[in-house]
Design a protein around this motif. Structure first.
Motif: not given
Length: 173
Positions: A22-34
């Motif tokens: 239903t969804g996917s997210l890629a982010a940096t380990v410090d919580g910034l959305v890629l």
């Protein structure tokens, strides 16, 4: 930024490979959305929660002597939240329905995590920007970090100490 487009393409391909995703997210380990493909969910909030969960997962694997963090799976009454390492500086978080094939989710999540790690590594110059924790070329090496520095994604450890004074007993309450 080219990395966002390439990572978003990978996230969209995941939807075709995993039924009930239903969804996917890629982010940096410090919580910034890629990049993200999470309808009906705030991506910045999910990225921040992913970073917090990642910090706890790192601590758990360290405390249990289980090696480096690889993945985290949380099951709720309405489905799954799975987080996979995507190299040293990024993570992939997948949201799936309760009836998802968990084996397929793991297989595709691990593969996509590796692809995203490669995309981030090839599009971002080492030692700069959000990924400054990567090794820099020898001519650009900064001074050594202070001894109190800790890796990104880890939580500080607080050691309880005895108070320096004794509390006075309360009377007449």
């Amino acid at each position: 930024m080219a990395v966002e487009t390439d990572v978003l393409d990978e996230l969209r391909r995941l939807r075709t490979r995993i039924p009930r995703l239903t969804g996917s997210l890629a982010a940096t380990v410090d919580g910034l959305v890629l990049a993200h493909d999470v309808p009906d969910t705030e991506p910045e909030g999910l990225a921040a929660l992913t970073a917090a969960a990642l910090g706890v997962a790192h601590r758990m694997t360290d405390a249990a002597a289980r090696g480096d963090f690889r993945e985290l799976l949380v099951r709720g009454s309405g489905g799954y939240v799975a987080t996979y390492a995507a190299g040293a500086t990024a993570v992939l978080t997948l949201l799936a329905e309760d009836r998802v094939n968990v084996g397929r989710l793991h297989l595709e999540g691990r593969r996509s995590g590796a692809r995203i790690a490669d995309l981030v590594a090839t599009h971002v110059e080492p030692g700069t920007g959000r990924h400054a924790d990567r090794p820099a070329p020898a001519e650009h090496l900064p001074a050594a970090p202070p001894a109190t520095a800790r890796p990104i994604g880890t939580l500080p450890v607080r050691t309880p100490q005895r108070p320096t004074h004794r509390p006075r007993p309360q009377t007449g309450i």
